[in-house]
Structures are given as C-alpha cells and as structure tokens.
Design a protein around this motif. Structure first.
Motif, PDB file in Angstrom:
ATOM      1  N   ALA A   1       1.678   3.259   2.194  1.00 36.00           N
ATOM      2  CA  ALA A   1       2.528   3.476   3.370  1.00 36.00           C
ATOM      3  C   ALA A   1       3.850   2.747   3.249  1.00 36.00           C
TER       4      ALA A   1
ATOM      5  N   GLU B   1      -0.233   7.391   8.110  1.00 42.69           N
ATOM      6  CA  GLU B   1      -0.862   6.136   7.692  1.00 42.69           C
ATOM      7  C   GLU B   1      -0.382   5.010   8.597  1.00 42.69           C
ATOM      8  N   LYS B   2      -1.323   4.163   8.997  1.00 40.59           N
ATOM      9  CA  LYS B   2      -0.987   2.977   9.786  1.00 40.59           C
ATOM     10  C   LYS B   2      -1.705   1.789   9.180  1.00 40.59           C
ATOM     11  N   ASP B   3      -0.942   0.794   8.795  1.00 43.32           N
ATOM     12  CA  ASP B   3      -1.483  -0.379   8.121  1.00 43.32           C
ATOM     13  C   ASP B   3      -1.082  -1.627   8.900  1.00 43.32           C
TER      14      ASP B   3
ATOM     15  N   ASN C   1       0.845  -1.178   0.000  1.00 47.19           N
ATOM     16  CA  ASN C   1       0.000   0.000   0.000  1.00 47.19           C
ATOM     17  C   ASN C   1       0.889   1.240   0.000  1.00 47.19           C
TER      18      ASN C   1
ATOM     19  N   ASN D   1      -5.156  12.843   7.795  1.00 43.20           N
ATOM     20  CA  ASN D   1      -4.558  14.045   7.224  1.00 43.20           C
ATOM     21  C   ASN D   1      -4.972  15.245   8.065  1.00 43.20           C
TER      22      ASN D   1
ATOM     23  N   LEU E   1      -6.401  -0.509   7.581  1.00 45.91           N
ATOM     24  CA  LEU E   1      -5.664   0.668   7.131  1.00 45.91           C
ATOM     25  C   LEU E   1      -6.310   1.925   7.708  1.00 45.91           C
ATOM     26  N   ASN E   2      -5.511   2.720   8.386  1.00 45.29           N
ATOM     27  CA  ASN E   2      -5.978   3.980   8.963  1.00 45.29           C
ATOM     28  C   ASN E   2      -5.176   5.133   8.362  1.00 45.29           C
ATOM     29  N   VAL E   3      -5.882   6.131   7.795  1.00 43.31           N
ATOM     30  CA  VAL E   3      -5.245   7.278   7.148  1.00 43.31           C
ATOM     31  C   VAL E   3      -5.748   8.550   7.821  1.00 43.31           C
TER      32      VAL E   3
ATOM     33  N   TYR F   1       3.930   1.907   9.208  1.00 51.95           N
ATOM     34  CA  TYR F   1       3.549   3.218   9.736  1.00 51.95           C
ATOM     35  C   TYR F   1       4.323   4.282   8.977  1.00 51.95           C
TER      36      TYR F   1
END
Length: 538
Positions: free
Chosen positions: A247, A460-462, A245, A499, A495-497, A432
C-alpha cells in the motif's frame, strides 16, 4: 549530572508566525516561480552576546554562562570538582565564550544540538604532562534542522569542521548519535542540503542517488528498493521501526530533514531488520529561532510545485517551539490525459517540560491522486516493443489511484545523572490505497493488435503502532569507559485488503480487443464477489 539553563531570546508573537504562514500559503497558491527565506531571529547560538563572568569555581561559572547565553550545559558533575574557570568579558559567541572559559581546565565540550552542549574531559597526549586545550566538536550552531549535516564547500573550514562534514553523525545502527566511521556497516546520509541542491521530491529521488541501492519500479505508482540482492523492507521513522507494504508509495520529502540508508542486515537495533538494509526517515524538528522558507516553481507538463515551511519559538522563554510544513504539487504525466496531484501537511511541537525533559509531538497527512497507465509500454508475442509514441495513453479513461498516509508521533527524552539519558517514542502510521484500473493484461498479437484487457478495483488499509524505549549511558569498568544501551521495541500491524470483482466466471472483466480500444473501455459495475482479508502482525 548538573544542568545549567536559562531562558533565551526575546519574544516572538504567534500572530507574526500566523501572518507569515498565510503569506507563504498565498505564494504557493500564486503558482509563480520564486524562492524566499526570512528569519526573525530569536536566540541563535551563533549570535554574539555580551558576557561578563569573573574567574570562579567552574560549576558556578557555567551556571552564569547558561543564564547569559541561554545555552543548556550538561555533564557529569564529578569532572568539575576543584576546577576554576577563566574570566571572560566582552562580546563573544557562546562557542567562543565557552572555549575561553574552559581554557586550561582540562574540560572540553561538544554540541548536542543548537541549544545545548555536553561537557567531557579533554584528551591528553601520551608523552609528558602537556594537556591539550579545549577541543571543539560541535554541530552547526543554531540550525533549525540538519544541525549535524551542514552543506557548503570545505574551503577555509577547520580540521574539526572538515571531519564533521565529511563524517557526519547518524543514529542509524545505533540508538545514540555516532560518526559513520564508528559503524561496522555501510551507511549513506542524504542531507537536507543535498535534497535541496538536487531538487529531490520523493524518496525515489533519494534512493536513486544512494550508492549500492537499486530502484525497481513495481508498477506505475509503487517502487521497491534492493541492496546486496535483497529487498529493503525495513523503514524507521526517527529511529522507530515500521514496515513497508504494497500500500506504500515513495513518501514526499517535505517533512523530512534527512534520509539515512544502511546497507546490509540491521536486526540488532531494529528488531526485524531485513538483510537488504534499513531506511531511516528523520523528521524535521521545530527550530529554536524563527524561520520561514517558501518555494514555488513551474515547469514543463504543467508541473507546478509550492512549499512553505515556518517555525520558531511560541513563548518568550523559547521553551515551546513549533513547525508547520505545507507542500502541494500538480503535474501532467508523459501520456496524454494522464496526471498526478500531491499534497502534504506536517506539524510538530516541542516543549522543554523541565531543563532535562524534552517532549515532542507531531502529525502529518499526505495524499496522492493519479490517473496513469498502470503498466508500461506493451510488447508483442515475440517480446518486441509495440512502436507507439511516448505520449500515447493506453489505459481506461476512468483509471484513478488514490494513496493517503497519516502519521502521528510522540516522544519524551529525559537526561539523567552521570551522562545517562532515556527516550520513549510512539509512532502511529496509517496507509490507505484505492486503485481502480483498466489495462492491457497480456502480450499483443503483431498481426491483429489483439490483446486481453482487464479491470480491477482494490483497497488496502494498513495501520501500524510502534513503541520504542531505551536507556543509554557510560559505564566505567576495568579502567575504561564503555557505553551501555538497554531497550525494547514493540510493533503491531493490521492490514486489510479488499478486492471487488465482476463475476464468478470472469472476476477481472477480461475482454479480447485491440490495444487501442482500452481508451474506450467502459467502467464495470464491480458488483460480483468481494474478497476481504485481514492480517495482524505483532
């Protein structure tokens, strides 16, 4: 299946491993230019041993052979019935001793790894009753890793050795190791030998040297790979599917033994294979003899690199083995004031729970910090390149990118009767990233050097968990031997995004200024709206 196993080698105290590890770490910290390799040999399958095995029933002789050499012998017991071994007495390597003992029995063998061999019936010629002698199909004996992929030139190598080097086995596209000619797709294996000789540092270096693959920079940090017109988005870690991804940046190669690249679709074994291809990153395994490798180098742009790799048996019997890898690099980038720092730690343990059960555990931590120009050289509104020196930095002074990757894995491999085996694998992966940048956002007016500058602050944290299980073995039908593999895999990705923006009316803090003003761009507070998105993929 009958197993033959005995303890191998002498003891290697853990204190010695720790002392050598600390010494290798000191070498890295020194920042000099050196390479060192050492080996406190424990039990190598290439080392000669004093063998004394009288002629007797083959099954009994193989048990004695295992006791005297520490080599595990596996195979279907039915092929041993009624067969007598040849007597051997003297100093032989395990390979030579086993070949002599099997001469005239109609049984041959192949090396599974540096500690075990598998028995099989020798092929027969199509005419007459003349039977071939034992055919040796083996990997490089006693190798800590890359056991199927030795380097070096082919001068003086036997026919079998030449075939093995030119057509190495791979598990990409198959759950069992097969030669590349047995796969109906294009596969390239970048071996440990090639990685070392060409000084490859990251996966980008590997893909640049892989035929049929295009490396396309996505930005200053991240890279996309394309094959046959499609992006490669499917990655495997030791054969277990994972997902790429945004990240993700190209991983460091210090913890990997080799990289296998398949071009074209591969959904059969990987579940969600992409049409472009699949990349399999094969981790280094704990060696069965004590080894230590330490490397330090320095170059232009204050490029300093150090690595230490140490491992071996942790108990007298050699049934517990470990490996530790540490890697660090710091360097300046081409633009003034730009830099990059990398560090990686990897460890793995192996345990022979029983003569037929192998347990592997491991974890890794990789972190990259970087100050860089997020975009490339700017262009004018007529799309001609702005004439600036290569060393000119056109980014905000507070630019900072951080990437962290944490992995953990566990696998259990079980040998079963009749040549069957099973394997259960679990992989955990966490990516991360935090990217905070000020950059040139649009083209440049050639008359005034005016452009639009913007700023962004994103996270981003995946997290991924993958489970893979399969059972494989021979099936005898219609007078022929077939190979059956049955398995299943499961993967979950969260997946956490996030901004952070400047304000509702100007989320990216855009301003009109000269391209050369970006180096003085003030860091915004980023106290405006926050965009937060969670996505789960099963």
């Amino acid at each position: 299946m009958t197993e033959f196993r005995s303890s191998a080698g002498s003891a290697m105290k853990r204190a010695s491993i720790l002392a050598l590890l600390l010494g290798g770490a000191a070498l890295i910290a020194g920042g000099g230019v050196a390479q060192a390799q050492g080996s406190g040999r424990v039990a190598s399958s290439a080392q000669t041993r004093q063998l004394d095995i009288p002629a007797q029933p083959l099954s009994t002789a193989l048990t004695i052979f295992g006791d005297q050499t520490g080599i595990q012998v596996t195979g279907d017991t039915s092929i041993l019935d009624g067969r007598q071994s040849q007597a051997i007495r003297g100093a032989f390597s395990p390979a030579e001793g086993l070949s002599r003992m099997l001469a005239g029995t109609g049984i041959t063998y192949r090396w599974v790894d540096g500690r075990s061999v598998a028995l099989q019936r020798a092929p027969q010629v199509s005419s007459g009753d003349i039977q071939l002698g034992p055919v040796r199909v083996e990997g490089e004996e006693g190798a800590a890793s890359s056991s199927s992929y030795p380097g070096g030139n082919l001068r003086g190598a036997s026919r079998d050795e030449m075939a093995r080097r030119l057509n190495p086995q791979t598990t990409l596209g198959s759950k069992v190791a097969v030669s590349q000619r047995e796969l109906p797709q294009s596969v390239t294996v970048i071996t440990q030998d090639q990685i070392q000789q060409q000084n490859m540092i990251t996966l980008n270096d590997v893909m640049l040297n892989t035929p049929g693959v295009t490396v396309f920079p996505f930005d200053s940090d991240r890279t996309n790979f394309y094959s046959r017109g499609f992006q490669i988005t499917t990655w495997l870690l030791d054969g277990v599917p994972t997902n790429q991804n945004l990240a993700t940046i190209a991983p460091n190669l210090a913890m990997f033994d080799r990289v296998e690249v398949l071009r074209g679709p591969d959904g059969l074994m990987n579940g969600f294979g992409s049409p472009g291809g699949t990349i399999n990153l094969v981790r280094k395994q704990a060696p069965d003899r004590f080894t230590i490798n330490a490397t330090a180098s320095a170059g232009t742009y204050n490029n300093v690199l150090g690595e230490v790799d140490v491992g071996g048996p942790l108990n007298r019997a050699g049934t517990i083995r470990g490996l530790l890898v540490a890697n660090a690099q710091t360097r300046d980038l081409a633009q003034d004031g730009a830099w990059r720092h990398d560090k990686l730690f990897y460890g793995t343990l192996e345990a022979d729970i029983t003569p037929t059960t192998l347990l592997r555990l491991g974890a890794s931590y990789n972190q990259t910090d970087q100050k860089a120009m997020w975009t490339g050289v700017p262009v004018y509104t007529n799309y001609t390149i702005v004439p600036i020196a290569r060393s000119t930095y056109l980014g905000a002074p507070w630019n900072h990118d951080r990437y962290k990757t944490i992995t953990g894995f566990a696998e259990v491999k079980q040998d079963l009767d009749g040549g069957w085996s099973s394997k259960l694998s679990f992989n955990y992966l966490q990516n991360y990233s935090h990217v905070k940048i000020g950059q040139i956002f649009t083209t440049v007016d050639p008359a005034t050097d005016q452009t639009t500058l913007d700023a962004s602050n994103g996270f981003e944290k995946d997290q991924q968990e993958s489970v893979d299980v399969f059972v494989t073995g021979p099936v005898h039908l219609f007078g022929r031997t077939h190979h059956l593999t049955v398995g299943a895999s499961y993967s979950r990705e969260d997946l956490n995004v996030i901004n952070r923006y400047c304000s509702d009316d100007n989320p990216f803090c855009t301003v009109q200024a000269s391209i050369f003003d970006v180096v003085n761009l003030a860091e915004p507070a980023f106290n405006g709206p926050v965009w937060n998105q969670d996505q789960a993929i099963n």
